[in-house]
Every structure is written in structure tokens, then in C-alpha cells.
Design a protein around this motif. Sequence first.
Motif, PDB file in Angstrom:
ATOM      1  N   THR A  20       0.840  -1.201   0.000  1.00 12.18           N
ATOM      2  CA  THR A  20       0.000   0.000   0.000  1.00 12.18           C
ATOM      3  C   THR A  20       0.874   1.251   0.000  1.00 12.18           C
ATOM      4  O   THR A  20       0.501   2.252  -0.620  1.00 12.18           O
ATOM      5  CB  THR A  20      -0.948   0.029   1.211  1.00 12.18           C
ATOM      6  OG1 THR A  20      -0.182  -0.199   2.377  1.00 12.18           O
ATOM      7  CG2 THR A  20      -2.026  -0.998   1.100  1.00 12.18           C
ATOM      8  N   ALA A  80      -7.636  10.452   1.422  1.00  8.41           N
ATOM      9  CA  ALA A  80      -8.882   9.708   1.622  1.00  8.41           C
ATOM     10  C   ALA A  80      -9.917  10.105   0.584  1.00  8.41           C
ATOM     11  O   ALA A  80     -10.763   9.306   0.202  1.00  8.41           O
ATOM     12  CB  ALA A  80      -9.415   9.957   3.029  1.00  8.41           C
ATOM     13  N   ALA A 113      -7.242   4.188   1.170  1.00  7.01           N
ATOM     14  CA  ALA A 113      -7.311   4.511   2.597  1.00  7.01           C
ATOM     15  C   ALA A 113      -7.753   3.296   3.395  1.00  7.01           C
ATOM     16  O   ALA A 113      -7.199   2.988   4.464  1.00  7.01           O
ATOM     17  CB  ALA A 113      -8.275   5.672   2.817  1.00  7.01           C
ATOM     18  N   ILE A 114      -8.719   2.559   2.854  1.00  9.28           N
ATOM     19  CA  ILE A 114      -9.193   1.355   3.550  1.00  9.28           C
ATOM     20  C   ILE A 114      -8.116   0.270   3.513  1.00  9.28           C
ATOM     21  O   ILE A 114      -7.841  -0.403   4.516  1.00  9.28           O
ATOM     22  CB  ILE A 114     -10.495   0.853   2.895  1.00  9.28           C
ATOM     23  CG1 ILE A 114     -11.589   1.903   3.071  1.00  9.28           C
ATOM     24  CG2 ILE A 114     -10.926  -0.468   3.501  1.00  9.28           C
ATOM     25  CD1 ILE A 114     -12.814   1.635   2.247  1.00  9.28           C
ATOM     26  N   PHE A 154      -5.649   1.153   6.044  1.00 14.74           N
ATOM     27  CA  PHE A 154      -6.165   1.203   7.414  1.00 14.74           C
ATOM     28  C   PHE A 154      -6.287  -0.194   8.024  1.00 14.74           C
ATOM     29  O   PHE A 154      -5.859  -0.415   9.161  1.00 14.74           O
ATOM     30  CB  PHE A 154      -7.537   1.897   7.401  1.00 14.74           C
ATOM     31  CG  PHE A 154      -8.124   2.085   8.769  1.00 14.74           C
ATOM     32  CD1 PHE A 154      -7.644   3.069   9.606  1.00 14.74           C
ATOM     33  CD2 PHE A 154      -9.153   1.267   9.221  1.00 14.74           C
ATOM     34  CE1 PHE A 154      -8.175   3.242  10.875  1.00 14.74           C
ATOM     35  CE2 PHE A 154      -9.685   1.438  10.490  1.00 14.74           C
ATOM     36  CZ  PHE A 154      -9.194   2.429  11.313  1.00 14.74           C
ATOM     37  N   ALA A 161      -3.013  -1.775   8.933  1.00 12.07           N
ATOM     38  CA  ALA A 161      -2.353  -0.949   9.943  1.00 12.07           C
ATOM     39  C   ALA A 161      -2.929  -1.263  11.322  1.00 12.07           C
ATOM     40  O   ALA A 161      -2.195  -1.445  12.296  1.00 12.07           O
ATOM     41  CB  ALA A 161      -2.516   0.528   9.610  1.00 12.07           C
ATOM     42  N   MET A 162      -4.262  -1.338  11.392  1.00 12.09           N
ATOM     43  CA  MET A 162      -4.896  -1.686  12.665  1.00 12.09           C
ATOM     44  C   MET A 162      -4.550  -3.118  13.059  1.00 12.09           C
ATOM     45  O   MET A 162      -4.376  -3.454  14.224  1.00 12.09           O
ATOM     46  CB  MET A 162      -6.420  -1.531  12.554  1.00 12.09           C
ATOM     47  CG  MET A 162      -6.878  -0.104  12.425  1.00 12.09           C
ATOM     48  SD  MET A 162      -6.364   0.914  13.814  1.00 12.09           S
ATOM     49  CE  MET A 162      -5.137   1.953  13.055  1.00 12.09           C
ATOM     50  N   GLY A 196      -1.275   5.093  13.255  1.00 12.44           N
ATOM     51  CA  GLY A 196      -2.416   5.997  13.294  1.00 12.44           C
ATOM     52  C   GLY A 196      -2.027   7.388  12.836  1.00 12.44           C
ATOM     53  O   GLY A 196      -2.717   8.026  12.045  1.00 12.44           O
ATOM     54  N   TRP A 205      -1.473   7.330   9.124  1.00 16.31           N
ATOM     55  CA  TRP A 205      -2.724   7.233   8.365  1.00 16.31           C
ATOM     56  C   TRP A 205      -3.465   8.549   8.374  1.00 16.31           C
ATOM     57  O   TRP A 205      -3.932   9.021   7.336  1.00 16.31           O
ATOM     58  CB  TRP A 205      -3.614   6.121   8.934  1.00 16.31           C
ATOM     59  CG  TRP A 205      -4.789   5.848   8.056  1.00 16.31           C
ATOM     60  CD1 TRP A 205      -4.823   5.036   6.977  1.00 16.31           C
ATOM     61  CD2 TRP A 205      -6.094   6.431   8.162  1.00 16.31           C
ATOM     62  NE1 TRP A 205      -6.062   5.057   6.399  1.00 16.31           N
ATOM     63  CE2 TRP A 205      -6.856   5.908   7.099  1.00 16.31           C
ATOM     64  CE3 TRP A 205      -6.681   7.341   9.043  1.00 16.31           C
ATOM     65  CZ2 TRP A 205      -8.189   6.250   6.898  1.00 16.31           C
ATOM     66  CZ3 TRP A 205      -8.017   7.693   8.837  1.00 16.31           C
ATOM     67  CH2 TRP A 205      -8.762   7.150   7.773  1.00 16.31           C
ATOM     68  N   SER A 206      -3.553   9.157   9.562  1.00 19.02           N
ATOM     69  CA  SER A 206      -4.345  10.381   9.612  1.00 19.02           C
ATOM     70  C   SER A 206      -3.662  11.496   8.839  1.00 19.02           C
ATOM     71  O   SER A 206      -4.318  12.334   8.235  1.00 19.02           O
ATOM     72  CB  SER A 206      -4.600  10.804  11.069  1.00 19.02           C
ATOM     73  OG  SER A 206      -3.373  10.999  11.714  1.00 19.02           O
ATOM     74  N   PHE A 210      -3.980  10.386   4.903  1.00 17.12           N
ATOM     75  CA  PHE A 210      -5.309  10.225   4.321  1.00 17.12           C
ATOM     76  C   PHE A 210      -6.333  11.217   4.857  1.00 17.12           C
ATOM     77  O   PHE A 210      -7.276  11.559   4.181  1.00 17.12           O
ATOM     78  CB  PHE A 210      -5.824   8.804   4.582  1.00 17.12           C
ATOM     79  CG  PHE A 210      -5.066   7.753   3.839  1.00 17.12           C
ATOM     80  CD1 PHE A 210      -5.292   7.550   2.489  1.00 17.12           C
ATOM     81  CD2 PHE A 210      -4.121   6.985   4.477  1.00 17.12           C
ATOM     82  CE1 PHE A 210      -4.592   6.587   1.793  1.00 17.12           C
ATOM     83  CE2 PHE A 210      -3.426   6.013   3.792  1.00 17.12           C
ATOM     84  CZ  PHE A 210      -3.658   5.820   2.451  1.00 17.12           C
ATOM     85  N   TRP A 211      -6.184  11.628   6.094  1.00 18.70           N
ATOM     86  CA  TRP A 211      -7.284  12.277   6.782  1.00 18.70           C
ATOM     87  C   TRP A 211      -7.240  13.792   6.719  1.00 18.70           C
ATOM     88  O   TRP A 211      -8.213  14.440   6.436  1.00 18.70           O
ATOM     89  CB  TRP A 211      -7.269  11.809   8.249  1.00 18.70           C
ATOM     90  CG  TRP A 211      -8.567  12.004   8.948  1.00 18.70           C
ATOM     91  CD1 TRP A 211      -8.851  12.967   9.858  1.00 18.70           C
ATOM     92  CD2 TRP A 211      -9.754  11.233   8.792  1.00 18.70           C
ATOM     93  NE1 TRP A 211     -10.142  12.842  10.287  1.00 18.70           N
ATOM     94  CE2 TRP A 211     -10.725  11.787   9.644  1.00 18.70           C
ATOM     95  CE3 TRP A 211     -10.100  10.135   8.007  1.00 18.70           C
ATOM     96  CZ2 TRP A 211     -12.002  11.284   9.740  1.00 18.70           C
ATOM     97  CZ3 TRP A 211     -11.372   9.630   8.101  1.00 18.70           C
ATOM     98  CH2 TRP A 211     -12.302  10.193   8.950  1.00 18.70           C
TER      99      TRP A 211
END
Lengths: 596, 158
Positions: A348, A368, A375-376, A379, A382-383, A431, A434-435, A438-439
Amino acid sequence: MSTAALVPLPVVLPLIAAGVKFAIGPRLPKLHRAISVGTLSAVLLVAVLLLVAADRHGPQVAAIGDWRPPVGIVLVADRLSALMLLISAAVTLCVLIYSYGQGSADDEEGLPLAVFHPTYLVLSAGISNAFLAGDLFNLYVGFEILLVSSYVLITLGGTASRIRSGTTYVIVSLLSSLLFLAAIGLVYGATGTLNMADLALKLRELDPNIRLVLELSLLLAFGIKAAVFPMSAWLPDSYPTAPAPVTAVFAGLLTKVGVYAVIRTETLLFPDDDRVAAVLMVVAFLTMVVGILGAVAQTDVKRMLSFTLVSHIGYMIFGVALGSRLGLSGAIFYAIHHITIQTTLFLTAGMIERVAGSTSSEKIGGLAKTAPLLAILFFLPAMNLAGIPPFSGFIGKLALIQGGAQDGSWLAWVLVAGSVVTSLLTLYAVGKAWSRVFWRSPRVAMPSAAADDAAGGSGSPNDVRGATLGGRDIARGGAMPRLMTAATAALVVLGLAFTAVAGPLTDLTDRAAGELRTRSTYVEAVAPGTVVRTADGSTEGPPVRLPADFDRTSSDAGDPFSGRIPGATALPPRPSSGGRVEQQGVGASEIERGAP
Amino acid sequence: MSVSAVLAILVGVLVAGGVILLLERSLTRVLLGAVLLGNGINVMILAMGGVAKNAPIIGQSAKGDQNDPLPQVMILTSIVITFAMTAFLLALAYRSWQLQGHDEVQDDVEDRLVATRREAEELEDTGADADLEAAEDARAAVEETPSPDDDAALTRDA
């Protein structure tokens, strides 16, 4: 046909295919694809068959050229080997498809691919060989096959940044190979054999201090490969500059080959040394904590992922150091989970690079909106890596924490605390990445990226660019090639599937761990209670009776360390012959399972 | 098991020389170090075969008076591998020379970042008001191009 005849195929098939591909040359791209995908699919199928056979009928053994151990080379597929083989085949196949997606999107049917794909097959042959080797020297050869092809892959295209990072990688790996070779020489000098089953018997007869030297020199060599803390500095510097599929497969598999070798060393060859277990615990703790602190400090996604890779190797070493059935089972489960997840995350990251032109979280943002699917896809793994409950990362960490609690020593509790903290910091690191990527709103991020563009695209050294297989700059903002998305999605789903089949899978890893602790299963499979070919031509050797503490199954119920009785207590009489050649006859002639 | 003293000393000399060369900066020297180290370890494996006896060929020598052939087989394999590695390292050194005009192993990216960051911080600490601008420049330099001198190749690539 018995399944044992299938054991050499995962090594032989990719090698033959690589030869055929070199012979065809850069022509006929469709045939090339068919060969690569067909070969790795066949390996995947063989791995499934081997796993089923190894699980039902015990270790599958192939004596190459029908030369019996301990003289001949054997390939052994027990539960651990077959499981690692299966997961590596699945991952290499997915990464191959991803690389085809990337290759066709970059319109690179020509030169670089002609090197990349055959080398990739050789790499997969080397990985299979390392997993299947039943002989230390063959393990070395397996390592060399995968290393030499990895040298080619990491310097692919020969750009300056890849040469720079490749140099570090090559020299460090070369040193670890030489250390391994020296350790092999010492082991041979001490025991007169390199067959692992034979070593399991003969190493017991050695002076415990000599055994410690041999064990540590092997662990040192494997530790460099696995990127265990004091020897891990090379990894985050060398992995991120390689093309995305290469980094992904290296991150997923090469370090785990080192972990696999550590597991084998600690279970089959040197199962009963508390001092080394304590050292491994300390090292595992440092690997986890130092690695994740490095990850937290990174702003580049690929570099951050490289540090989490180092950090999470600590979990597997923790499980190995515990040595209990629960600990080993957790370590195996964690290795399988981590191979899949880490590969997915690097894939990714390659796609992020393709969409945004960079993986530096300082320069990109708001993906995102432009790439919601990506993004999915980032995510979920990652989680999973951080170990959020429904995912497999949680199951693996829970098993290891349970193993630590069962162990009960203060060192194990420190490790338990360390793994919880590492898990939380992993969540923070991924996190944050990602944020940011993407966020947050693109406007916050874009000015610096725009400034960077104005400056002629010369990024900071943190910015690892040039992700095409040929080393050229990738086209920015292109649509996501469907094959790349599909391959990444397949790996994400595989990572999620570990949760769905967690019950049967943990049963399987538990049986694999039990098999690792019951060493006589492996030894009997490699050298069945028949006659062993001896060096002086005679067909009889003195029977070796396995002492009661040879297997560690008896200790499963209670304290895991109680099974680690020092081997010196119940030694079989040492053969009196002084010469080395004569000693080879004392192999596993007639093995009787010790009654625990 | 007895080992020839000459071989043992030879192993020591080769490995010591190899380690010294491996610690050098130039890739060519590192390569030579790897070759020495590899040869040292090969000799060590040979020494692990015990004292020299007759060739291990049935019919030419008595059974109890034969060398152990296995170490020799292993050495043969490792010579082939070392040979391939030497070729690859040579190619790497040549490519490095082509791109940069030298074949020196460069610093880790992270090391260079930390070094430049520390320089910037030192500037900030010692600097009075007049130096503030310089500190700003240094901080910007960390973000953009940390050390222009030895970083030319990296940026050229990007």
C-alpha cells in the motif's frame, strides 16, 4: 506417489522456471507471465499438499539423490516448514501479480523486467530451500540463493540511492553469511555432522560451554538476518529505497527466514539453555522498544514501516525465548500474521507513492478523498499490525502475552509489559501516518509539496523516490492499476482471514509447536529407526537411546522452563573413537522414543 | 581432534586482515576484506577436517587413513559463492564510481539527518539575535537538502 516426493518441488520449480525465462529473453511477455504465475501457483499448491501431509502423517522427508542422512542432503517439511512455505508462496504470488500491475502501468515490458522476474523466482526458490533444509549447510546454501537474488533486486536499475542503500545491505548480509559459514565450520569441527537431526543427538554429547559458543555464533548470524536489535540498524536504511514489490517481499519474508532459523536452532539443536533464553528475552525487549521508538520518530511512511518491521521481530523472538509450547505457538502464529501484514503495508505504501508522488507524510495529505479504497487498504492492515482486537495481530500478541504470564519469571513480565507498550506505540505510529496521509485536509499539506516541486523535485533524504522497477521516477497521480489494487486487496483479505480461521490456525500452530518440542518426531522422520550409512562402509552403528529429557513434552502442563533440564545429566556414552570420520557412524541408528 | 598449528595461525591472520579491511571506507577495500575473510573461514573449515591424511579414494588408501572429504566439499561450495559475491561487489563498486566518482560507502540517511539537526540546534543555542536568521536557514536546510556536499548524488537521483 507419496507426498515426500513433492518436497523438493518448491525449490526446483522456480529455479527451472527462472532458467527458462532467461532463455526466452525479453520476448513473449504473455508467456513470461504465464510461466511466473504458473510456477508460483504450483508452489502454492505443493505447499498446501505438504502442509496437509505433514499435519496428518508427520514430517515429509526427501533424501536428495537417495543419499541417506547424515551424509546426504535431506529436505524436511514438518508442520513449521510447511506452514512457512505455504504463507511465503501465497505472499510471493500476490506480490508477483502486484509487480505485473506496476510493470504494465509503468510501461516497462522491456529491459528491467527481464531481470526482475527471473531473479524474483530465484529468490522464492532460495526462501523455499531455507525453509525446507534439513541440514545446516543446505540452510546456508538456501540463504545464499535468496541473498544473492536479493542483492540484485535491491540494486535494481542501479540508481544512486539504490546503490547507496544496497551497499550497506550487501556488506551486512555478506558479513552475516560469513559468520554463519564460520559457525558451520565450528559445528562440524565439534560434532562431525551437519545434518540437523543428527546434530540434535550429537550436540548433547558436547561440553555445555562449547555448545554455548556454537549456539551463540549461529544465533549471531541468524540475528543479523532477522534484524534483531543490536544488529538491526541496516534494515531501515536499506529497505525503503527498493521498488515497492521488492521492499514488500523482503520485509515480509527475508527477516522471517532469519526468525525461522532462530526457531529451528532454539528448538531442534539447542533446546535446553536458560542462559541463552534470558539473553534472547533481553534482546527481544530491546528490539521491540527501540524499533518502535524509531518508527514513532519517522515522517516517511516507508521508513516508519521499516522500523515497525524491526520492532515486531521482537515479538517472535520473545515467543522463541519463552520456549514453552504456548510461546512457540504464539511465535509461529505471529510470524505468519506478520509476513502477510507487513507485506501488505509496504504494497500500500507503494500505491500511496503512486497516487501522491511521495510517501513522506509531511508532503502529502487528504488522500482519503482522492483514493478512498487505498485509505481502507492501508487502514485495515495498519490496525491489524497494531493489534486491535478482532484482527489477527491481537490474537498473536495475546498468545505471546499468555505465554509470558504462564512463564511467570520477572523477565517474562517485563517482556509482557514491553509488548503491550510496543503495541500501543505501533497504534500511535501507524495511526499518525494514516491520519496525516489520508485524513487531514490537503491544503495543510500541499504547500510544502508545491514548494518542493518548485525546487525541482529534490526532496529531503527522507524522501525515497524512484519506485519503478527500472528506477525511473514514477508518473504522479495516475489511476491505480487494477492488478495492483487486486493483489493488495487479496493480501488484506488474507490478513483478515486469519481472524476468521483463528481457531483451526492456532490449533495448527499449537501442533507445530508441540512437534518442535517433541524433537524425536523430527529425528525419527529424518533417520528412521533403520540402519544409517556409515563412513567406513559398515552397516551397523551403536544404537542411540534417546534420554527421557530429549523431548520437552512432559513440561507442557506446568512451568515451561521445568522441561529445560541441562542435557549433561542423561548423556549417552560418548563414542570412544578419536577420528572424525569414524564418528559419523554413530548417527541416529536405532532411535527409541524416550518415555517421558 | 588435532589441528595443524600452521592452519590455525593462517586462519587468524586472514580473518584479522579481513576484519581490518572490512572496516575501511572504500568499497574496493571492503571487497578485499570480504575475500580475505572468506578465505580465512574456508581454511578454518579445512582445519576442521583434522590433520592431513591420504586422499579419500577407495582402493588408493586404507580406510582408517583417509581425509574427511566433507569439509573439502563444503569449501568448494563456499568458494563458488564467494566468487559470485566478489563479482557482484566489484560491479557495485564500479557503478558507485560511475555515479559518484568514488566508491566510498556513504553514511546512513538517518545519521546524516541527526548530524545536521544537531548542527542546527547548536547554532540555535549559541546564536544571539543576529544568528537567528542563520538558525532558520539551517533548519530549512535540514528539511530541504541536509548536507549538500556528500548528498549531491542522492538529490540528483531524486
